[in-house]
Design a protein around this motif. Structure first.
Motif, PDB file in Angstrom:
ATOM      1  N   HIS B  10      43.070  56.320   3.035  1.00 39.32           N
ATOM      2  CA  HIS B  10      41.942  55.795   3.804  1.00 39.32           C
ATOM      3  C   HIS B  10      41.204  54.771   2.953  1.00 39.32           C
ATOM      4  CE1 HIS B  10      37.781  56.465   5.836  1.00 39.32           C
ATOM      5  NE2 HIS B  10      38.453  55.499   6.440  1.00 39.32           N
ATOM      6  N   GLU B  88      45.460  51.751  11.696  1.00 36.73           N
ATOM      7  CA  GLU B  88      46.351  52.363  10.710  1.00 36.73           C
ATOM      8  C   GLU B  88      47.380  51.312  10.311  1.00 36.73           C
ATOM      9  OE1 GLU B  88      46.006  55.880  10.283  1.00 36.73           O
ATOM     10  OE2 GLU B  88      47.547  56.139   8.749  1.00 36.73           O
ATOM     11  N   GLY B 106      51.074  55.674   5.658  1.00 37.18           N
ATOM     12  CA  GLY B 106      50.000  55.001   6.369  1.00 37.18           C
ATOM     13  C   GLY B 106      48.693  54.968   5.606  1.00 37.18           C
ATOM     14  N   ARG B 108      44.640  54.321   6.657  1.00 36.84           N
ATOM     15  CA  ARG B 108      43.665  54.087   7.736  1.00 36.84           C
ATOM     16  C   ARG B 108      42.557  53.198   7.215  1.00 36.84           C
ATOM     17  NH1 ARG B 108      39.147  57.048   9.652  1.00 36.84           N
ATOM     18  NH2 ARG B 108      39.594  58.720   8.192  1.00 36.84           N
TER      19      ARG B 108
END
Lengths: 113, 113
Positions: B10, B88, B106, B108
């Motif tokens: 993130h 994402e 991934g 975010r």
């Protein structure tokens, strides 16, 4: 030009039920593939096809079957659904295996109780 | 076998500030590298790709990435974040043109007004 169309968008199943996730593309692409997306896992390849009548396994094929009778369609079958198959499923297509970009559908959100 | 590591799960930035999403890869051959973006409840869209041409690759929506072989990195950058960039982002590697794509887990991106 619809691109890659997945149906249904959402589905809830009970353990042991079977169902087919549909994928259709109108771009005359030879290569089609199915992925599952789980939180924190990225996308993992389930099965793929390099043309009509030809399919092969990806990274996580267990519990899923596929067939490719036409260029346009590439359905994914769950024969006996299990809670571990709760996921978001994406179908993708491209001109051939090496071509980029792959065109993705909007996904099918599948919950198995 | 190829693999890809996205170093941040993130990233949060303020609108108008630079974006940096980090990706390291492992590949036995000369890799093809990609960045895809996924907006909520949507499929994936290709942002940019590297296939052994220029090491600085420009993509859509002002994003770019630099291939650094010595560091095995392919970081994604954008000079000024916009609210619409919240999504994402996936870093993806393929060893040679016709091997399946391998996705990172991934990152975010949140953009704060």
């Amino acid at each position: 030009n619809a691109g890659v169309t997945q149906t249904p968008k959402f589905q809830v199943l009970k353990t042991g039920q079977s169902m087919t996730l549909q994928c259709a593309q109108d771009m005359n692409h030879e290569y089609m593939s199915w992925y599952r997306q789980d939180p924190g896992m990225g996308l993992r390849l389930i099965h793929y096809s390099v043309g009509a009548g030809i399919t092969d396994q990806g990274e996580v094929p267990n519990g899923y079957n596929v067939s490719r009778s036409t260029t346009e369609d590439f359905p994914l079958r769950l024969l006996s659904a299990a809670p571990s198959q709760t996921s978001v499923y994406f179908c993708a297509s491209s001109r051939d295996r090496a071509a980029q970009p792959q065109h993705f559908g909007d996904g099918t959100r599948l919950s198995i109780l | 076998a190829q693999s890809v590591t996205q170093l941040d799960s993130h990233v949060s930035v303020s609108e108008g500030t630079p974006v940096l999403l980090r990706c390291n890869y492992s590949s036995s051959y000369s890799p093809s590298l990609f960045w895809y973006v996924q907006h909520p409840n949507k499929g994936l869209q290709l942002l940019l790709k590297y296939t052994s041409a220029a090491t600085l690759v420009k993509g859509i929506n002002g994003f770019e990435a630099e291939f650094k072989k010595s560091e095995t990195s392919f970081h994604l950058t954008k000079p000024s974040a916009h609210m619409s960039d919240a999504a994402e982002y996936f870093c993806v590697v393929s060893d040679v043109g016709n091997t399946p794509l391998v996705f990172g887990k991934g990152t975010r991106l949140s953009v704060i007004a």
